[in-house]
Scaffold this motif. Structure first.
Motif, mmCIF file in Angstrom:
data_model
loop_
_atom_site.group_PDB
_atom_site.id
_atom_site.type_symbol
_atom_site.label_atom_id
_atom_site.label_comp_id
_atom_site.label_asym_id
_atom_site.label_seq_id
_atom_site.Cartn_x
_atom_site.Cartn_y
_atom_site.Cartn_z
ATOM 1 N N ARG A 239 0.835 -1.207 0.000
ATOM 2 C CA ARG A 239 0.000 0.000 0.000
ATOM 3 C C ARG A 239 0.868 1.254 0.000
ATOM 4 O O ARG A 239 0.588 2.217 -0.723
ATOM 5 C CB ARG A 239 -0.912 -0.016 1.226
ATOM 6 N N ARG A 240 1.911 1.251 0.779
ATOM 7 C CA ARG A 240 2.796 2.416 0.830
ATOM 8 C C ARG A 240 3.554 2.600 -0.485
ATOM 9 O O ARG A 240 3.728 3.723 -0.960
ATOM 10 C CB ARG A 240 3.772 2.276 1.995
ATOM 11 N N ILE A 241 4.001 1.500 -1.052
ATOM 12 C CA ILE A 241 4.710 1.573 -2.331
ATOM 13 C C ILE A 241 3.792 2.102 -3.428
ATOM 14 O O ILE A 241 4.224 2.805 -4.340
ATOM 15 C CB ILE A 241 5.247 0.172 -2.725
ATOM 16 N N SER A 242 2.497 1.799 -3.315
ATOM 17 C CA SER A 242 1.541 2.073 -4.391
ATOM 18 C C SER A 242 0.708 3.334 -4.165
ATOM 19 O O SER A 242 -0.406 3.432 -4.666
ATOM 20 C CB SER A 242 0.619 0.863 -4.570
ATOM 21 N N GLY A 243 1.225 4.286 -3.410
ATOM 22 C CA GLY A 243 0.544 5.571 -3.276
ATOM 23 C C GLY A 243 -0.526 5.615 -2.219
ATOM 24 O O GLY A 243 -1.437 6.450 -2.281
ATOM 25 N N ASN A 244 -0.460 4.716 -1.223
ATOM 26 C CA ASN A 244 -1.404 4.708 -0.103
ATOM 27 C C ASN A 244 -2.856 4.518 -0.531
ATOM 28 O O ASN A 244 -3.778 5.048 0.095
ATOM 29 C CB ASN A 244 -1.274 5.995 0.736
ATOM 30 N N ILE A 245 -3.044 3.758 -1.603
ATOM 31 C CA ILE A 245 -4.397 3.354 -2.007
ATOM 32 C C ILE A 245 -4.674 1.979 -1.405
ATOM 33 O O ILE A 245 -3.819 1.093 -1.441
ATOM 34 C CB ILE A 245 -4.521 3.287 -3.542
ATOM 35 N N ASP A 246 -5.865 1.785 -0.841
ATOM 36 C CA ASP A 246 -6.197 0.509 -0.203
ATOM 37 C C ASP A 246 -5.961 -0.659 -1.145
ATOM 38 O O ASP A 246 -6.287 -0.597 -2.341
ATOM 39 C CB ASP A 246 -7.661 0.503 0.234
#
Length: 414
Positions: A281-288
């Motif tokens: 999630r953090r790697i991917s822009g904080n999207i669920d």
């Protein structure tokens, strides 16, 4: 000074690396070298393995984490030690080679196949159910990881299926996340083509796909492509199980819309304490991530209900997985549920699930409606959100309410 978010990210990353290193420690290279050793009580699982990986000359490795120019198909027979010598839900990796089949997983045979050979294998391994189970592994998996894990799932679930593994080019490194993600994109056409071939095979009755983690992205993308090309997903593909899906929830919504109404039945395994998905999630822009959502809260509750998606929340379930990312395979209850119900597309809230006292089959919608049921949902290891069951339950509650109201009205009138 480092921010709390930055420190948390580093902490999760370090924990993930340590867990991966601990899991791989002591494994010998070349476990896919066939061994003639046998053990009393050991069983064998024959798996058809299709891959887009590049072949390697290293004995017992077969395929690397690099991308191959064309797909390859191999039959691999895996020997699994007697149940009395192993813990259900675990892969007993060899401590040295050759493996001891009385206590460890071992490779019994490896046979490269042509397309015609693969068709012959399929016809020879189809059970009476005529059902095929396709497994697509996740991020950070070597070829042998995927083979042994799938053999374990098939054995422990006692699934009545012909087992087919699709393994894509993962480098088997926690630091290769972006490479692995692009490798799933690289493999979409090959998976779609394999699913087409299975669906067109006259002897095949139905196909269930089970995907883990990043393999969920690959699976849903292949189905999306099939729906766009053909107007719908092949009717024989009836069930899709996504375990800990590493999928952007917004993207998944778009994929479902493009797959269309004539889609397979979807079941999700989610866990809010999935530490691997926290990192993703953090790697991917904080999207669920789809595998980490709470199915009881909005907007997910309504969206899942509208789409007819069944969600099994494994958050309260404890296994030996330090990342809480592989509960679907390591929990004896869950692998039995996969074999007994999900592969066949059956409801998991029936009273005859028969998995013992540790499995609580509770419709979350009902638990939210009736206060007395909420405590049951909280106390059980597995909570189930089944839109169909919720609608049935709500209808029963409404009928009961109407009956009580009529009784009260009659009594007052008298």
């Amino acid at each position: 000074m480092e921010s709390r978010a930055g420190f948390s990210f580093r902490l999760i990353a370090v924990a993930a690396v340590l867990a991966v290193l601990a899991g791989c420690a002591g494994r010998p290279e070349g476990v896919l070298i066939p061994s003639s050793a046998q053990a009393a009580g050991a069983s064998k699982v024959d798996v058809l393995v299709a891959t887009t990986r590049r072949p390697t000359e290293t004995p017992g490795v077969l395929f690397s984490g690099e991308r191959g120019r064309e797909p390859h198909v191999t039959e691999i027979a895996v020997s699994i030690p007697p149940d009395s010598a192993r813990e259900i839900g675990q892969v007993q990796w060899p401590s040295k080679l050759p493996a001891n089949p009385a206590k460890e997983f071992a490779t019994a045979s490896v046979t490269p196949l042509t397309v015609d050979g693969a068709r012959s294998w399929l016809r020879g391994h189809l059970p009476k159910s005529r059902r095929v189970l396709v497994f697509v592994h996740g991020f950070n998996n070597r070829y042998e990881d995927a083979v042994y894990r799938f053999a374990q799932i098939v054995h422990d679930s006692k699934a009545d299926v012909a087992p087919v593994l699709f393994t894509w080019p993962s480098r088997g490194s926690i630091f290769a996340y972006n490479y692995d993600k692009e490798s799933t994109n690289y493999s979409r056409d090959a998976l779609e083509e394999m699913l087409h071939r299975l669906a067109k095979e006259p002897e095949v009755g139905e196909v269930t796909i089970m995907a883990h983690s990043m393999g969920s992205w690959l699976t849903v993308e292949a189905l999306r492509q099939m729906a766009i090309r053909d107007g719908r997903v092949a009717p024989k593909i009836q069930n899709v199980i996504l375990a800990s899906p590493d999928l952007d929830v917004d993207v998944f919504g778009q994929q479902l819309a493009e797959i269309g109404e004539n889609r397979p039945h979807f079941t999700l395994f989610v866990s809010r304490d999935d530490r691997a998905l926290s990192l993703s999630r953090r790697i991917s822009g904080n999207i669920d991530r789809l595998g980490q959502v709470d199915p009881t809260v909005e907007p997910y509750r309504s969206e899942f209900e509208k789409a007819g998606i069944v969600v099994l929340d494994l958050t309260a379930l404890k296994t030996g997985d330090s990342l809480n990312h592989g509960k679907f395979a390591e929990s004896p209850e869950v692998v039995k549920l996969i074999g007994n119900r999900l592969i066949e597309g059956q409801a998991v809230t029936d009273s005859d699930v028969g998995l013992g006292d540790r499995l609580g089959a509770v419709a979350l919608g009902a638990a939210q409606t009736v206060g007395g049921a909420a405590s049951v949902a909280v106390s059980t290891p597995i909570a189930i959100f089944d839109p169909a069951t919720r609608r049935t339950y709500d209808e029963q509650v409404e009928r009961l309410g109407n009956a009580v109201g009529n009784t009260v009205t009659t009594a007052v009138g008298q």
